[in-house]
Every structure is written in structure tokens, then in C-alpha cells.
Motif scaffolding. Structure first.
Motif, mmCIF file in Angstrom:
data_model
loop_
_atom_site.group_PDB
_atom_site.id
_atom_site.type_symbol
_atom_site.label_atom_id
_atom_site.label_comp_id
_atom_site.label_asym_id
_atom_site.label_seq_id
_atom_site.Cartn_x
_atom_site.Cartn_y
_atom_site.Cartn_z
ATOM 1 N N SER A 183 24.604 -38.726 4.962
ATOM 2 C CA SER A 183 24.581 -39.206 6.340
ATOM 3 C C SER A 183 23.261 -39.917 6.637
ATOM 4 C CB SER A 183 24.773 -38.024 7.303
ATOM 5 O OG SER A 183 24.554 -38.425 8.634
ATOM 6 N N ILE A 184 22.171 -39.351 6.130
ATOM 7 C CA ILE A 184 20.841 -39.966 6.312
ATOM 8 C C ILE A 184 20.808 -41.348 5.674
ATOM 9 C CG2 ILE A 184 18.419 -39.809 5.577
ATOM 10 C CD1 ILE A 184 18.705 -36.733 5.947
ATOM 11 N N LEU A 185 21.343 -41.465 4.463
ATOM 12 C CA LEU A 185 21.355 -42.759 3.776
ATOM 13 C C LEU A 185 22.208 -43.783 4.525
ATOM 14 C CD1 LEU A 185 21.701 -41.751 0.009
ATOM 15 C CD2 LEU A 185 19.645 -42.477 1.224
ATOM 16 N N ALA A 186 23.392 -43.366 4.967
ATOM 17 C CA ALA A 186 24.297 -44.289 5.662
ATOM 18 C C ALA A 186 23.686 -44.788 6.968
ATOM 19 C CB ALA A 186 25.632 -43.600 5.936
ATOM 20 N N ASP A 187 22.889 -43.950 7.630
ATOM 21 C CA ASP A 187 22.275 -44.338 8.899
ATOM 22 C C ASP A 187 20.971 -45.109 8.701
ATOM 23 O OD1 ASP A 187 24.225 -43.312 10.530
ATOM 24 O OD2 ASP A 187 23.288 -41.351 10.735
ATOM 25 N N THR A 188 20.287 -44.891 7.592
ATOM 26 C CA THR A 188 18.960 -45.479 7.377
ATOM 27 C C THR A 188 19.035 -46.874 6.780
ATOM 28 O OG1 THR A 188 18.029 -43.255 7.082
ATOM 29 C CG2 THR A 188 16.711 -45.094 6.265
ATOM 30 N N PHE A 189 20.100 -47.163 6.039
ATOM 31 C CA PHE A 189 20.224 -48.468 5.386
ATOM 32 C C PHE A 189 21.390 -49.256 5.981
ATOM 33 C CE2 PHE A 189 17.831 -45.995 2.387
ATOM 34 C CZ PHE A 189 16.974 -46.896 1.773
ATOM 35 N N PRO A 190 21.227 -50.579 6.134
ATOM 36 C CA PRO A 190 22.345 -51.413 6.604
ATOM 37 C C PRO A 190 23.411 -51.515 5.516
ATOM 38 C CG PRO A 190 20.503 -52.796 5.937
ATOM 39 C CD PRO A 190 20.014 -51.381 5.885
ATOM 40 N N PRO A 191 24.647 -51.870 5.874
ATOM 41 C CA PRO A 191 25.731 -51.908 4.884
ATOM 42 C C PRO A 191 25.411 -52.703 3.629
ATOM 43 C CG PRO A 191 26.628 -52.130 7.074
ATOM 44 C CD PRO A 191 25.134 -52.144 7.243
ATOM 45 N N GLU A 192 24.691 -53.851 3.771
ATOM 46 C CA GLU A 192 24.423 -54.669 2.588
ATOM 47 C C GLU A 192 23.377 -54.033 1.657
ATOM 48 O OE1 GLU A 192 21.716 -56.255 5.879
ATOM 49 O OE2 GLU A 192 23.784 -55.540 5.674
ATOM 50 N N LYS A 193 22.656 -53.004 2.142
ATOM 51 C CA LYS A 193 21.644 -52.320 1.317
ATOM 52 C C LYS A 193 22.103 -50.947 0.851
ATOM 53 C CE LYS A 193 18.071 -55.219 1.576
ATOM 54 N NZ LYS A 193 17.401 -55.780 0.392
ATOM 55 N N ARG A 194 23.236 -50.501 1.361
ATOM 56 C CA ARG A 194 23.677 -49.143 1.036
ATOM 57 C C ARG A 194 23.986 -48.968 -0.446
ATOM 58 N NH1 ARG A 194 27.781 -48.298 5.992
ATOM 59 N NH2 ARG A 194 26.229 -48.140 7.650
ATOM 60 N N GLY A 195 24.470 -50.041 -1.079
ATOM 61 C CA GLY A 195 24.783 -49.945 -2.503
ATOM 62 C C GLY A 195 23.565 -49.533 -3.307
ATOM 63 N N GLN A 196 22.422 -50.161 -3.038
ATOM 64 C CA GLN A 196 21.196 -49.832 -3.758
ATOM 65 C C GLN A 196 20.716 -48.422 -3.419
ATOM 66 O OE1 GLN A 196 18.262 -53.016 -3.319
ATOM 67 N NE2 GLN A 196 19.914 -54.485 -3.020
ATOM 68 N N ALA A 197 20.853 -48.053 -2.129
ATOM 69 C CA ALA A 197 20.410 -46.721 -1.712
ATOM 70 C C ALA A 197 21.263 -45.631 -2.362
ATOM 71 C CB ALA A 197 20.483 -46.601 -0.185
ATOM 72 N N PHE A 198 22.581 -45.810 -2.340
ATOM 73 C CA PHE A 198 23.463 -44.828 -2.956
ATOM 74 C C PHE A 198 23.314 -44.820 -4.478
ATOM 75 C CE2 PHE A 198 25.998 -44.811 1.053
ATOM 76 C CZ PHE A 198 25.967 -43.445 1.260
ATOM 77 N N ALA A 199 22.902 -45.952 -5.058
ATOM 78 C CA ALA A 199 22.659 -45.991 -6.500
ATOM 79 C C ALA A 199 21.481 -45.100 -6.869
ATOM 80 C CB ALA A 199 22.398 -47.424 -6.947
ATOM 81 N N ALA A 200 20.395 -45.228 -6.103
ATOM 82 C CA ALA A 200 19.223 -44.390 -6.369
ATOM 83 C C ALA A 200 19.548 -42.918 -6.147
ATOM 84 C CB ALA A 200 18.075 -44.820 -5.457
ATOM 85 N N TYR A 201 20.258 -42.635 -5.070
ATOM 86 C CA TYR A 201 20.657 -41.253 -4.768
ATOM 87 C C TYR A 201 21.684 -40.746 -5.785
ATOM 88 C CZ TYR A 201 23.024 -37.504 -2.168
ATOM 89 O OH TYR A 201 23.591 -36.314 -1.792
ATOM 90 N N GLY A 202 22.593 -41.638 -6.196
ATOM 91 C CA GLY A 202 23.668 -41.241 -7.098
ATOM 92 C C GLY A 202 23.200 -40.859 -8.486
#
Length: 525
Positions: free
Chosen positions: A132-151
Motif C-alpha cells: 500500500s505504501i509503494l502504491a501510494d508513494t509512486f505514480p503509476p508509471e514508476k510503480r513497475g520499478q518500485a515493485f521490482a525493487a520490493y519484489g
């Protein structure tokens, strides 16, 4: 500056800090929790011996954690809204850390199981809050990179768990598989307190929710606890207790089915549900839930099957069997950043469908294994599967939030984690049951041909007796032959299970065509 940092959104947890710092901080607790779901598996025999209990009794160390975890995850979105996301996250980290310390110092099995229950409660709140923190902190076009690091930690954790657990247990003590969480938890609490922000809009929404008093959906909570708790008990204990020949398993199955059906009707019509089932009315979210369940099924299923096969069929040590998965972990590390860079720029379906096909190819490769399997062959099979997992995890995580309101990210994250964990439990449970059943069938078919009327059997037994030599060579030859029959039966059973998982994955592939593609416009779509 805002552009460099990522997204100046009122729901962002980064505040004035760089959003990527937040990713690094929350990944610490993630790795700690995900690792703990698999690290204890290889240490059960040592735990049983150290606490003077049977291995079946020690298995409750795993079951207790899974049950409490399953109950908390679906309500973590609601708890985050009521308590406050940052506060709830810190409570979860603290509870997990203290419980880990109690697990490591537990002098008896009942106390260890009790500590594991609280550890599961703490761990259940981590992943949903983090996503939830990642989805709210990053815009949709940046979420892929954020979820990649988290994933990376989500996918690599279960891979490293058996290896790390084997190394610690073999060389130090089983107590340290829990105690290693303590310094990580303390560091996580310190960093979260100082760097993670609680957006003002969250406080405003919480005050509005609590205006007129806190209204708790007690019936919904009871149905969640009974439905998912009993389901997890049934899946985890089913094989040990003889499935539906056991009154305990039958009772859990009935309670689970009735509770989950009741939960669906109750929460759909409740004004303030503790679990917002109505989100499943969103086609995109419903499909991503099914895909996340498939990801858990494949990830946890194969992560359990491969080292287990290497130990049972090929007599590998726990450490060596775990190391066979390490190459796959390296493939995941390499693939994650690549997926993160392209995830927000191409159609989600162009990543998701090939990823499922890669899993099918990996499983097809595994169906070609035999008792002549080499260490390299086992590692290569896992390598193919692990390389495709990031192409599943990240697109699913991105597509899940398409079309959902901004204030639903917490509850969406919770349900996604329910799907992943439930998929893992179902995958492991069905795989273990199928292994036993198919092993018995193959052993029966092989032994049908081993009789004195078969000249090949007589000739082979004579040659084996001559090779062994000695006064008891005939008995020794028969024992050796039986051992080979058992090995072949087990190997054929594993091949059957890999084939069944492959067919399941192929059946899921067409659903990817119905996913909607997210864009960078707006929060949810």
C-alpha cells in the motif's frame, strides 16, 4: 526536486525524503518476514529433537504461524485505516521482532508455538502495508520499478530460506533461525520511525471513520478467522492426518466452506466491511487475484518440491538441496530490474502471458527429469522458472490497482497477499498429497512385473546377487532392488506433479487477455 524524487502526492509516505529510500527501508522487514515462512521448514527435525517432541508435534511450529498469518492479512487494510498506517506498520514490526526473540529463547514446544502465533500476527500486517505504501508513494508509471525493487525480497526470500535455514541449523543452532530477525527488526523500527511519513490525509480519513465511535464488524472478523483459519489448518494438516478420513480435517473443511460463503454474503451487503469483498466486482482486480494465487501456487509449490525431491530421491543434504535453488535466485535478481524498467511502458499482458508460458516451459523441462538427474539439471530447471517469476509478480502488482479508488490500496494489498499465501498453501498441500498417491500407484505398477514368472526379473536379481556376493547376497539383492523401485516410484510421482502444475498454468494463460492496461494518468488508471 519533486520530479527527481518521484511523486508529490498527498498520500505519499516519503514526505520530503527520496521515495527509493522508503523502498529500501520497508524491504528490510519484508525480507525478514518472507524468509521466515520457509526458513523453519528444514529445521523441524532439529526443533523436535531439541524440545523432546515428535516431528508431527513440531510441525505445529509451521501450522500455527500460517494460521495466524492467514487470519490477520485480510483485515490488515482495515486495521491500517483505524490505527494509522505508519503506527500499524511499526506495531507489526515490533510484534514480529519480539515474537522472534521469544521463539529463539522458547524452552518448550508449547511456548514456541505460542510465540509463533504472535509472530504470524505481526508478520501478517507487514506485506499489505508495504505494498500500500509503494502504491501510494509512486505514480503509476514508476510503480513497475518500485515493485521490482520490493519484489526482489518477496521472490528471493523463499528461495534463500531453505538454504539459510540449513546452514544455520547444521552449523550453529535452530534457535538462530529466529534470533537473526531481532537486529533486523530493531533497525527497521528505527528507520521507519525517522523516515516514513504518515500523510495528513490519512489522519483526516481516520477521524472521519472514527467519528461517532469505532464500529467494528465483529461478524465479518469472526467469519474471516473461521474461514481462512480453518482452511489453512485443513491444508497444512490434511496430509499428516489422513485428509477426510480424519474428523478433525472434515470439521475444519465444513467450517471453512460455511464461513467463507457467509463472509461473501455478509461483507457484500455490509456498509463498513472489515474485508471489502466488493472490490472483486472489479474485473481487473478479480483476475489479478487469480494470477497472484497462481504465482503463490507455482512459487511456493516448486520451491518446496525441488529441494524435497533432491533430499528424498537423491539423498542430498538440506544445505545442498537448498543451494540448488540459489541459481534461480540469481536469475530473479537479474530479471527484476529489467521488468521494472519496461513494466510501466508496455501492455501488462505482453509481460504477464509470456511469464506464465515461461513457467509452463520450466515445468515441462522438469517432466523430463529422471533418476539420472545431475545437480546442474536441477539448477537449470529452477533457473528457467525463477527467471520468469518477476514477469509475473510485477505486472500483477501494477495491474491490480488499475481502476481502484486511491483509498482502497490498503485493502487491495491485503487481498493480494491473501491470494498469494493461499495459493502457496494450496500448492504445497496438493503437491504433497499427489506425491504420496502417485508414488503408491507407480510402485504398484512396477512391482506387478517383478515376479518369478518374469525372466528379466530373475536374471536381473541373479546378476545383482553375484555383484554383491557373500552368504546373504540374495536378501541383499532383493533389498537393493526394492530400494531402486522406491526411488523410481518417487521420481515418477514428482514428474506427475510437475505435469499437473504445468497444465494448471496453461489453463490460466487465456485469462490474461481480459486484463485492462493501466496508464500513467491518474492514481488508479
Amino acid at each position: 526536486m519533486a520530479a527527481a524524487q518521484g511523486w508529490t502526492n498527498e498520500r505519499s509516505a516519503a514526505g520530503k525524503h527520496n521515495p527509493w529510500l522508503i523502498v529500501a527501508i520497508i524491504s528490510m522487514a519484508t525480507f525478514m518476514e518472507v524468509l521466515d515462512t520457509s526458513i523453519a521448514n528444514v529445521s523441524l527435525a532439529h526443533i523436535a529433537g531439541g524440545l523432546s517432541s515428535s516431528q508431527d508435534e513440531a510441525a505445529w511450529v509451521l501450522t500455527s504461524y500460517l494460521v495466524s498469518n492467514a487470519i490477520v492479512i485480510p483485515i490488515s487494510g482495515w486495521l491500517s485505516e483505524v490505527i494509522g498506517r505508519k503506527r500499524y506498520y511499526m506495531i507489526s514490526v515490533a510484534l514480529f521482532t519480539v515474537s522472534s526473540l521469544c521463539c529463539g529463547l522458547a524452552p518448550s514446544l508449547p511456548l514456541l508455538i505460542l510465540a509463533r502465533i504472535f509472530q504470524g500476527i505481526g508478520g501478517g500486517g507487514l506485506a499489505p502495508s508495504e505494498q500500500s505504501i509503494l502504491a501510494d508513494t509512486f505514480p503509476p508509471e514508476k510503480r513497475g520499478q518500485a515493485f521490482a525493487a520490493y519484489g526482489i525480497v518477496v521472490v528471493v526470500g523463499p528461495v534463500l530460506g531453505p538454504t539459510l535455514g540449513g546452514l544455520i541449523t547444521d552449523n550453529i543452532s535452530w534457535h538462530w533461525i529466529f534470533l537473526i530477525n531481532v537486529p533486523v527488526g530493531i533497525a527497521s523500527l528505527f528507520l521507519v520511525h525517522h523516515f516514513l511519513c504518515e500523510p495528513k490525509i490519512f489522519a483526516k480519513e481516520r477521524r472521519a471513520k472514527l467519528k461517532g465511535g469505532l464500529r467494528v464488524d465483529y461478524i465479518g472478523f469472526a467469519l474471516v478467522a473461521l474461514g481462512l483459519g480453518c482452511l489453512e489448518l485443513m491444508l497444512d494438516r490434511g496430509e499428516r492426518d489422513g485428509w477426510f478420513s480424519s474428523p478433525f480435517i472434515v470439521a475444519n473443511g465444513i467450517i471453512s466452506i460455511v464461513s467463507l460463503i457467509g463472509l461473501a454474503f455478509w461483507e457484500w451487503n455490509h456498509k463498513e466491511p472489515i474485508v471489502d469483498i466488493r472490490m472483486l466486482g472489479n474485473r481487473n482486480f478479480a483476475i489479478t487475484m487469480l494470477f497472484m494465487l497462481t504465482t503463490g501456487f507455482v512459487l511456493f509449490g516448486t520451491t518446496t518440491l525441488i529441494p524435497q525431491m533432491l533430499q528424498q530421491v537423491f539423498d542430498y543434504t538440506a544445505t545442498d538441496a537448498g543451494l540448488a535453488l540459489t541459481v534461480g535466485g540469481l536469475a530473479t535478481l537479474i530479471a527484476m530490474p529489467l521488468v521494472g524498467m519496461v513494466a510501466g511502458k508496455v501492455d501488462t499482458r505482453l509481460l504477464l502471458i509470456p511469464a506464465l508460458l515461461i513457467q509452463a516451459v520450466a515445468l515441462y523441462y522438469m517432466t523430463g527429469w529422471s533418476t539420472a538427474l545431475s545437480y546442474g539439471d536441477a539448477s537449470f530447471g529452477r533457473l528457467i522458472s525463477a527467471a520468469g517469476l518477476p514477469f509475473l509478480f510485477i505486472p500483477i502488482s501494477i495491474a491490480a490497482y488499475v481502476g481502484l479508488p486511491p483509498n482502497k490500496t490498503g485493502e487491495a494489498s491485503a487481498l493480494l497477499n491473501v491470494a498469494r499465501n493461499l495459493g502457496g498453501s494450496i500448492g504445497i498441500s496438493l503437491a504433497q498429497s499427489s506425491l504420496i498417491e502417485r508414488g503408491q500407484i507407480h510402485q504398484s505398477r512396477i512391482t506387478e512385473t517383478l515376479n518369478p514368472l518374469n525372466p528379466n526379473y530373475v536374471q536381473g536379481l541373479d546378476q545383482l546377487s553375484q555383484t554383491i556376493g557373500g552368504p546373504n547376497s540374495a536378501d541383499a539383492a532383493l533389498g537393493t532392488l526394492y530400494q531402486q523401485v522406491g526411488q523410481q516410484s518417487q521420481m515418477l510421482a514428482y514428474i506427475d506433479v510437475y505435469k499437473a502444475i504445468m497444465i494448471f498454468v496453461l489453463c490460466i494463460v487465456p485469462l490474461g487477455l481480459f486484463l485492462r492496461q493501466g496508464t500513467s494518468k491518474g492514481h488508479g488508471a
